[in-house]
Design a protein around this motif. Structure first.
Motif, PDB file in Angstrom:
ATOM      1  N   GLY A 260       0.789  -1.223   0.000  1.00 45.58           N
ATOM      2  CA  GLY A 260       0.000   0.000   0.000  1.00 45.58           C
ATOM      3  C   GLY A 260       0.820   1.272   0.000  1.00 45.58           C
ATOM      4  N   LYS A 261       2.137   1.150   0.039  1.00 46.62           N
ATOM      5  CA  LYS A 261       3.023   2.318   0.050  1.00 46.62           C
ATOM      6  C   LYS A 261       3.470   2.645  -1.377  1.00 46.62           C
ATOM      7  N   THR A 262       3.906   3.886  -1.563  1.00 54.01           N
ATOM      8  CA  THR A 262       4.439   4.311  -2.860  1.00 54.01           C
ATOM      9  C   THR A 262       5.955   4.478  -2.747  1.00 54.01           C
ATOM     10  N   ALA A 263       6.655   4.201  -3.842  1.00 51.84           N
ATOM     11  CA  ALA A 263       8.114   4.301  -3.836  1.00 51.84           C
ATOM     12  C   ALA A 263       8.590   4.780  -5.192  1.00 51.84           C
ATOM     13  N   LEU A 277      11.477  -3.620  -4.259  1.00 48.96           N
ATOM     14  CA  LEU A 277      10.397  -2.756  -3.778  1.00 48.96           C
ATOM     15  C   LEU A 277       9.035  -3.347  -4.154  1.00 48.96           C
ATOM     16  N   LEU A 278       8.930  -3.840  -5.386  1.00 47.12           N
ATOM     17  CA  LEU A 278       7.675  -4.437  -5.836  1.00 47.12           C
ATOM     18  C   LEU A 278       7.362  -5.705  -5.042  1.00 47.12           C
ATOM     19  N   ALA A 279       8.394  -6.524  -4.782  1.00 45.27           N
ATOM     20  CA  ALA A 279       8.194  -7.758  -4.020  1.00 45.27           C
ATOM     21  C   ALA A 279       7.728  -7.465  -2.597  1.00 45.27           C
ATOM     22  N   LYS A 280       8.083  -6.286  -2.072  1.00 44.84           N
ATOM     23  CA  LYS A 280       7.647  -5.877  -0.739  1.00 44.84           C
ATOM     24  C   LYS A 280       6.247  -5.256  -0.755  1.00 44.84           C
ATOM     25  N   GLY A 281       5.648  -5.151  -1.947  1.00 44.88           N
ATOM     26  CA  GLY A 281       4.270  -4.691  -2.035  1.00 44.88           C
ATOM     27  C   GLY A 281       4.071  -3.249  -2.440  1.00 44.88           C
ATOM     28  N   ALA A 282       5.169  -2.536  -2.762  1.00 41.29           N
ATOM     29  CA  ALA A 282       5.044  -1.116  -3.083  1.00 41.29           C
ATOM     30  C   ALA A 282       4.540  -0.887  -4.505  1.00 41.29           C
ATOM     31  N   GLN A 283       3.921   0.285  -4.707  1.00 41.27           N
ATOM     32  CA  GLN A 283       3.651   0.790  -6.053  1.00 41.27           C
ATOM     33  C   GLN A 283       4.869   1.626  -6.444  1.00 41.27           C
ATOM     34  N   VAL A 284       5.505   1.288  -7.567  1.00 43.08           N
ATOM     35  CA  VAL A 284       6.839   1.816  -7.833  1.00 43.08           C
ATOM     36  C   VAL A 284       6.889   2.638  -9.117  1.00 43.08           C
ATOM     37  N   VAL A 285       7.588   3.777  -9.020  1.00 37.33           N
ATOM     38  CA  VAL A 285       7.993   4.570 -10.174  1.00 37.33           C
ATOM     39  C   VAL A 285       9.504   4.403 -10.307  1.00 37.33           C
ATOM     40  N   ALA A 286       9.962   4.024 -11.488  1.00 38.50           N
ATOM     41  CA  ALA A 286      11.390   3.785 -11.723  1.00 38.50           C
ATOM     42  C   ALA A 286      11.915   4.772 -12.759  1.00 38.50           C
ATOM     43  N   LEU A 287      12.975   5.493 -12.404  1.00 35.39           N
ATOM     44  CA  LEU A 287      13.587   6.468 -13.312  1.00 35.39           C
ATOM     45  C   LEU A 287      14.987   6.025 -13.698  1.00 35.39           C
ATOM     46  N   ASP A 288      15.352   6.272 -14.937  1.00 37.27           N
ATOM     47  CA  ASP A 288      16.749   6.145 -15.354  1.00 37.27           C
ATOM     48  C   ASP A 288      16.953   7.014 -16.590  1.00 37.27           C
ATOM     49  N   GLN A 323       4.788  13.134  -4.133  1.00 31.09           N
ATOM     50  CA  GLN A 323       5.654  12.716  -3.052  1.00 31.09           C
ATOM     51  C   GLN A 323       5.426  11.226  -2.785  1.00 31.09           C
ATOM     52  N   PHE A 324       6.449  10.575  -2.184  1.00 29.04           N
ATOM     53  CA  PHE A 324       6.417   9.124  -2.030  1.00 29.04           C
ATOM     54  C   PHE A 324       6.747   8.721  -0.601  1.00 29.04           C
ATOM     55  N   ASP A 325       6.250   7.551  -0.218  1.00 28.74           N
ATOM     56  CA  ASP A 325       6.584   7.003   1.098  1.00 28.74           C
ATOM     57  C   ASP A 325       8.047   6.596   1.171  1.00 28.74           C
ATOM     58  N   VAL A 326       8.578   6.142   0.042  1.00 26.26           N
ATOM     59  CA  VAL A 326       9.984   5.732  -0.028  1.00 26.26           C
ATOM     60  C   VAL A 326      10.630   6.359  -1.247  1.00 26.26           C
ATOM     61  N   VAL A 327      11.749   7.035  -1.037  1.00 24.35           N
ATOM     62  CA  VAL A 327      12.582   7.526  -2.136  1.00 24.35           C
ATOM     63  C   VAL A 327      13.927   6.822  -2.018  1.00 24.35           C
ATOM     64  N   GLY A 376       8.102   9.802   5.722  1.00 23.10           N
ATOM     65  CA  GLY A 376       8.598   8.823   4.761  1.00 23.10           C
ATOM     66  C   GLY A 376      10.092   8.581   4.867  1.00 23.10           C
ATOM     67  N   SER A 377      10.578   7.667   4.028  1.00 19.56           N
ATOM     68  CA  SER A 377      11.974   7.244   4.055  1.00 19.56           C
ATOM     69  C   SER A 377      12.736   7.724   2.834  1.00 19.56           C
ATOM     70  N   LEU A 378      13.976   8.142   3.068  1.00 20.46           N
ATOM     71  CA  LEU A 378      14.937   8.415   2.007  1.00 20.46           C
ATOM     72  C   LEU A 378      16.108   7.460   2.229  1.00 20.46           C
ATOM     73  N   VAL A 379      16.317   6.559   1.293  1.00 21.52           N
ATOM     74  CA  VAL A 379      17.438   5.622   1.384  1.00 21.52           C
ATOM     75  C   VAL A 379      18.488   6.047   0.364  1.00 21.52           C
ATOM     76  N   TYR A 380      19.666   6.396   0.873  1.00 22.66           N
ATOM     77  CA  TYR A 380      20.772   6.829   0.019  1.00 22.66           C
ATOM     78  C   TYR A 380      21.838   5.747   0.010  1.00 22.66           C
ATOM     79  N   ALA A 381      22.314   5.384  -1.180  1.00 19.85           N
ATOM     80  CA  ALA A 381      23.317   4.327  -1.296  1.00 19.85           C
ATOM     81  C   ALA A 381      24.273   4.641  -2.442  1.00 19.85           C
ATOM     82  N   THR A 382      25.520   4.194  -2.271  1.00 22.55           N
ATOM     83  CA  THR A 382      26.497   4.221  -3.362  1.00 22.55           C
ATOM     84  C   THR A 382      27.356   2.966  -3.281  1.00 22.55           C
TER      85      THR A 382
END
Length: 453
Positions: A260-263, A277-288, A323-327, A376-382
């Protein structure tokens, strides 16, 4: 996901031959494969992504499958051991030879020390290659003498980790992590990594563990001992797993149930985190921003029977006020943490790139912060080992953005649920994943889970 790069095991000569003895000695087949390996190595040293570009060129694809496999394996072995091989060459010569004969010595030595190529074949083909060109012909006697001498000596001595990587990286890692950890990081370069698979659920992981010759190593990650084309492996056609390094799976694994969350997944390609993210149940927007890389995301979505909204655009240009629950921002970086699977990154990377990319990460963090819903959450990774692209970025971001705070990772959760080492958790509650902290290795990663107040 893309097929993992693979190379023969780098300790001794245990792996099966890729070319048989007849092919190895054949003037056309054996020499073509070695010339292709030389081209791959040169391309890798010339520019970032040079290895992959050369490996997908029309000339390379015109080779037979066995020639391509041998060329890739040999090139990757040389890139894994480049610093060590050059140190040996320097010891065996009064003056370091020019680039062309030095390149031949590298591939000859790699075959002798690390591949199941008969010693006489490794020497013979290398000398024949030297005979073909004016700039290497005067060195064929030297090449022959050095290679035969090394065979008589019977193998390599103990490896000095400092000689495995470019000096500028060694000095950075030693200053950041200490000499012992820098040595552990560098030594990870000598081992061919296994293939890590992320599963969509635990039932699927358990069902395919035996067929994949796998070991569950935390979360939904299975480490498989299989080699070869992943498309032939158990569960591929069923769409229950995808190739993803264990460390790369951690950023999304920090998040709980997202039903039920957006990401939004920024810089989504090749798509592993989008699938998580999809496997965890989120509705996902993917950018590249790359059309070709986004195509890989869409292909993986189709195979896994998932659906996501995709856009070919960079984060700063995405004209959308949602805006999203998870970025999730797995930011462009120097990628020095990926050297286990892509040793070419060490030799193409430049010190100046780190600061340039840090500026990009700074801008992207500020651009995506406004997309996080309150709470919401912001997850930053490199996938970088450089502090400027990890800890320093988050410290500066938190100073600029007072409405964000760290959602600290609990050490017990990291160990029990994610299979991480206690050393992976920083004092701030972030994750600094080092390659030698996991048995069998992992990519170097930095991960911070932040919450918007």
């Amino acid at each position: 996901m893309s097929k993992p790069r693979s190379a023969p095991k780098s300790g001794g000569k245990p792996n099966p031959r890729i070319l048989d003895d007849a092919e190895t000695l054949d003037n056309d087949i054996g020499l073509r494969a070695r010339i292709a390996a030389l081209d791959l190595i040169a391309a890798a040293q010339t520019k970032r992504n040079g290895f992959d570009e050369a490996g997908s060129s029309a000339e390379f694809m015109a080779l037979s499958e066995s020639e391509r496999a041998f060329a890739r394996a040999l090139a990757l072995l040389v890139l894994r051991r480049l610093g060590q091989l050059d140190f040996i060459i320097a010891k065996k010569t009064q003056k370091m030879p020019p680039d062309a004969p030095k390149a031949l010595l590298r591939i000859g030595m790699a075959q002798i020390f690390f591949m199941q190529v008969p010693d006489f074949a490794a020497v013979s083909t290398t000398v024949k290659l030297a005979e073909r060109n004016n700039n290497t012909r005067p060195f064929k006697g030297l090449i022959n003498a050095i290679l035969r001498g090394l065979i008589r000596e019977g193998g390599l001595k103990d490896v000095n980790p400092q000689r495995l990587v470019p000096d500028w990286l060694w000095q950075r890692w030693k200053a950041t992590y200490g000499e012992e950890s820098a040595g552990g990081i560098a030594m990870a370069l000598t081992e061919e990594p296994a293939t890590d698979l992320t599963f969509r659920d635990m039932d699927a992981l358990k069902a395919h563990t035996e067929a994949l010759e796998g070991e569950a190593i935390g979360g939904l990650t299975l480490r498989s001992n299989l080699r070869g084309d992943v498309r032939t492996w158990s569960g591929y056609d069923d769409g229950v797993w995808w190739v993803q390094d264990a460390a790369a799976a951690i950023p999304v694994a920090l998040l709980g149930d997202l039903t039920g969350k957006t990401a939004i997944d920024i810089c989504a390609a090749p798509g592993g985190k989008t699938l998580q993210l999809l496997a965890k149940g989120a509705q996902v927007v993917a950018l590249d921003r790359s059309k070709n890389r986004l195509k890989r995301v869409e292909e993986n979505l189709t195979r896994l029977k998932f659906s996501a909204e995709t856009h070919c655009v960079d984060a700063e240009s995405f004209d959308d006020d949602r805006q999203f629950d998870v970025v999730l921002l797995d930011a462009p970086c120097s990628a020095t943490g990926t050297f286990r699977r892509q040793p070419d990154v060490l030799w193409a990377a430049k010190p100046s790139e780190v600061s340039k990319l840090a500026d990009v990460q700074h801008r992207m963090l500020d651009a995506v912060a406004t997309r996080v819903k309150p709470g919401g959450s912001l997850v930053y990774a490199t996938c970088s080992l450089e502090r400027e692209e990890g800890e320093t970025q988050v410290l500066a971001f938190l100073r600029r953005n007072k409405d964000f705070t760290t959602a600290a990772v609990d050490t017990a959760f990291a160990q029990d649920q994610l299979g991480l080492d206690a050393r992976d958790v920083t004092a701030e509650g972030w994750l600094r994943l080092l390659p030698h902290h996991r048995k069998g290795g992992q990519d170097g990663f930095f991960v911070a889970h932040l919450k918007r107040l």
